[in-house]
Design a protein around this motif. Structure first.
Motif, mmCIF file in Angstrom:
data_model
loop_
_atom_site.group_PDB
_atom_site.id
_atom_site.type_symbol
_atom_site.label_atom_id
_atom_site.label_comp_id
_atom_site.label_asym_id
_atom_site.label_seq_id
_atom_site.Cartn_x
_atom_site.Cartn_y
_atom_site.Cartn_z
ATOM 1 N N ARG A 1 29.123 64.763 49.962
ATOM 2 C CA ARG A 1 29.955 65.287 51.043
ATOM 3 C C ARG A 1 30.181 66.794 50.938
ATOM 4 N NH1 ARG A 1 30.056 61.571 55.150
ATOM 5 N NH2 ARG A 1 30.621 59.487 54.383
ATOM 6 N N LEU A 2 29.529 67.455 49.989
ATOM 7 C CA LEU A 2 29.699 68.903 49.854
ATOM 8 C C LEU A 2 29.303 69.664 51.124
ATOM 9 C CD1 LEU A 2 28.602 69.488 46.151
ATOM 10 C CD2 LEU A 2 30.844 70.003 47.135
ATOM 11 N N ILE B 1 28.299 70.522 40.271
ATOM 12 C CA ILE B 1 28.519 71.971 40.137
ATOM 13 C C ILE B 1 27.331 72.742 40.694
ATOM 14 C CG2 ILE B 1 28.822 73.836 38.463
ATOM 15 C CD1 ILE B 1 30.238 71.682 36.662
ATOM 16 N N ALA B 2 26.122 72.306 40.359
ATOM 17 C CA ALA B 2 24.927 73.011 40.821
ATOM 18 C C ALA B 2 24.806 72.974 42.340
ATOM 19 C CB ALA B 2 23.688 72.406 40.165
ATOM 20 N N ARG C 1 32.602 77.488 44.948
ATOM 21 C CA ARG C 1 32.958 77.486 43.537
ATOM 22 C C ARG C 1 33.650 76.172 43.186
ATOM 23 N NH1 ARG C 1 32.827 82.955 44.843
ATOM 24 N NH2 ARG C 1 32.039 84.296 43.165
ATOM 25 N N VAL C 2 33.725 75.886 41.884
ATOM 26 C CA VAL C 2 34.253 74.605 41.425
ATOM 27 C C VAL C 2 35.315 74.832 40.359
ATOM 28 C CG1 VAL C 2 33.718 72.393 40.351
ATOM 29 C CG2 VAL C 2 32.057 73.454 41.901
ATOM 30 N N LEU D 1 33.106 75.623 30.886
ATOM 31 C CA LEU D 1 32.641 76.930 31.348
ATOM 32 C C LEU D 1 31.144 77.080 31.133
ATOM 33 C CD1 LEU D 1 35.604 79.090 30.022
ATOM 34 C CD2 LEU D 1 35.014 78.762 32.439
ATOM 35 N N ASP D 2 30.654 76.582 30.016
ATOM 36 C CA ASP D 2 29.217 76.641 29.741
ATOM 37 C C ASP D 2 28.417 75.826 30.753
ATOM 38 O OD1 ASP D 2 29.684 78.273 27.571
ATOM 39 O OD2 ASP D 2 29.510 76.672 26.072
ATOM 40 N N ARG D 3 29.055 74.862 31.395
ATOM 41 C CA ARG D 3 28.384 74.050 32.415
ATOM 42 C C ARG D 3 28.600 74.593 33.815
ATOM 43 N NH1 ARG D 3 28.596 71.790 28.011
ATOM 44 N NH2 ARG D 3 27.114 70.159 27.395
#
Length: 516
Positions: free
Chosen positions: A41-42, A90-91, A99-100, A189-191
């Motif tokens: 649904r993004l 996230i991608a 943004r997430v 954060l790394d993801r």
């Protein structure tokens, strides 16, 4: 569309959409929303016009409190998918220019967390607030959900839980606790997450000695006075350390405080330049639909955040608050409040379903309710399930396109007209209003300047070059002067522009601006 990951200060005027994951969209047909469903649904959110998405907890959890009882902060609960689903979400969001933000729950863990299980065995208890056996609880503190804030373990010891017994409070004086959460922040954060919404950000630090409060009904005092278990000054040391960590990453990563503070001045302390970026403005959420109260809340919020160089945030609801349509008493007022809040300088938050004008579901059967406070005699009202009913997407019967296997909370009959599909086909719908407002909002700039030439009950302010927001929170229609060279940009209800005046009914908000 993608965003510029180097753009500084994106959060200062962002519109951030809250996804309550379990109630947003169900991809696997088990009746529960999940990350794959939310990911699908993004495009809807990108079309709506928001800048970022905030996800409620999707971590491994026994679900004693809707996922705010976390057993593993680095794992996705099978109900919601797998770690790869979070990474894919996230991608995809980033590819769509969104943004997430994710929730972080640092005040307490689940009682199933390995640390607490170890503590029950007798070791590592100093990571929590344990006290030795005694006939009575160690102090008079009450749980926010009602009843004592202490529970006895099988060996007679007591442990502190400001929420449910399944949510033991961590001891933030312990260096392992601080180190663990900094590592958890780095993990996400790394993801690629762009920031964190910090649950119970006013908690974590308790007054030395855990002193008694001296009276009951303590939940009613939250946000009204400093309590020995909330809004203690040393909590800000934690956020100074977190700010340094966030600043060490590129892309302007942010921290957002869910902080209940007794005054706007104390709330502003959380967003000083070396601490967090935003704090939810609960004084605005609590404000009634009354002109004097609304203006006071707006003025106080602008003044206190300006002192520390932070943007204000405007929030009409979330997963713990009665929906605006029901809280204000009508859809007309909810639509007007939406336009008013979206016209204000700063950042705005939209809780899923507000853009559809959904009402609170007040008639859920008791057997369906899952709010842990519902079955307790005191504390919160225990009726938070009413704003968490899954969204209607399409169709003329439940589950209205939410999924193929029903929904974990029952949806009311008659929601077909409120669905995304139905409202997308209606130019006068609340969804259409939000889409238009979020498009127009991107053109707004400049500080707020109040107009004093308005009739009683009307709030009007200007921003930038010729923009005026006019909200009639009174009981009768009002006539307001406007720039004759301007035009009606948007209105929450029917208005009549006649030359140099605009006639605006009660419970209506309009935007007037320069001619195209």
């Amino acid at each position: 569309m993608t965003f510029d990951n180097s753009a500084a200060g994106w959060w200062r005027d962002a519109v951030i959409y809250q996804i309550y994951v379990r109630s947003f969209a169900d991809a696997d047909g088990d009746g529960n929303g999940d990350l794959a469903g939310a990911r699908s649904r993004l495009p809807y959110l990108a079309e709506l016009g928001v800048d970022a998405v905030w996800l409620t907890p999707f971590y491994a959890s026994p679900q004693a409190d809707g996922g705010y009882d976390v057993a593993d902060y680095r794992a996705v609960d099978p109900m919601y998918g797998a770690l790869t689903d979070a990474e894919d979400f996230i991608a995809d969001a980033h590819r769509l220019g969104l943004r997430v933000l994710v929730d972080i729950v640092p005040n307490h863990t689940s009682d199933r967390h390995p640390w607490f299980q170890e503590a029950l065995g007798g070791s590592g208890r100093d990571r929590y607030h344990f006290r030795p056996p005694s006939p009575e609880p160690p102090n008079d503190w009450e749980s926010v959900f009602g009843g004592p804030a202490w529970t006895r373990t099988p060996d007679g010891s007591w442990y502190l839980h400001l929420f449910a017994p399944e949510q033991p409070d961590l001891n933030w004086d312990h260096p392992e606790v601080r180190a663990e959460f900094e590592d958890i922040l780095r993990f996400w954060l790394d993801r690629g997450v762009d920031g964190f919404r910090i649950d119970v950000a006013h908690g974590m630090v308790k007054a030395p000695g855990l002193p008694d409060i001296g009276h009951g009904e303590q939940a009613r005092l939250i946000g009204k006075q400093v309590l020995p278990f909330f809004d203690q000054d040393p909590v800000h040391d934690i956020y100074r350390a977190w700010r340094k960590l966030l600043d060490s990453y590129d892309g302007d990563r942010i921290g957002v405080a869910e902080a209940w503070a007794p005054t706007p001045e104390r709330l502003a302390l959380y967003v000083r330049p070396d601490e967090l970026h935003q704090a939810f403005n609960f004084h605005f959420v609590d404000c009634p639909w009354q002109p004097a109260a609304l203006r006071s809340a707006i003025d106080d919020s602008l003044a206190t955040t300006e002192q520390v160089g932070a943007p204000p945030t405007w929030v009409l609801g979330n997963h713990d608050v009665v929906r605006p349509r029901t809280r204000y008493g009508s859809l007309a007022r909810a639509r007007a409040a939406a336009l008013l809040s979206l016209a204000l300088p700063g950042s705005a938050y939209v809780y899923q379903g507000e853009e559809l004008g959904l009402p609170e579901v007040t008639d859920l059967p008791d057997a369906a309710r899952q709010d842990p406070a519902f079955h307790r005699a005191t504390g919160q009202d225990g009726l938070r399930d009413g704003c968490r009913v899954p969204l209607p997407w399409s169709g003329d019967a439940a589950p209205y396109g939410f999924g193929t296997g029903g929904s974990w909370l029952p949806q009311p009959e008659g929601w077909d007209g409120l669905s995304v599909a139905a409202q997308s086909a209606d130019a006068g719908s609340t969804l259409a209003l939000y889409r238009a407002a979020l498009t127009e909002r991107r053109r707004l700039h400049g500080p707020l300047t109040w107009r004093e030439d308005t009739p009683p009950g009307v709030l009007a302010f200007g921003r930038g070059d010729g923009f005026t927001c006019i909200a009639n929170a009174g009981e009768t229609e009002a006539e307001v002067p406007v720039a004759p060279e301007g035009r009606l940009l948007l209105a929450s209800g029917p208005v009549l522009a006649d030359g140099a005046t605009i006639r605006i009914p009660a419970d209506t908000c309009a935007w007037w601006g320069p001619a195209a």
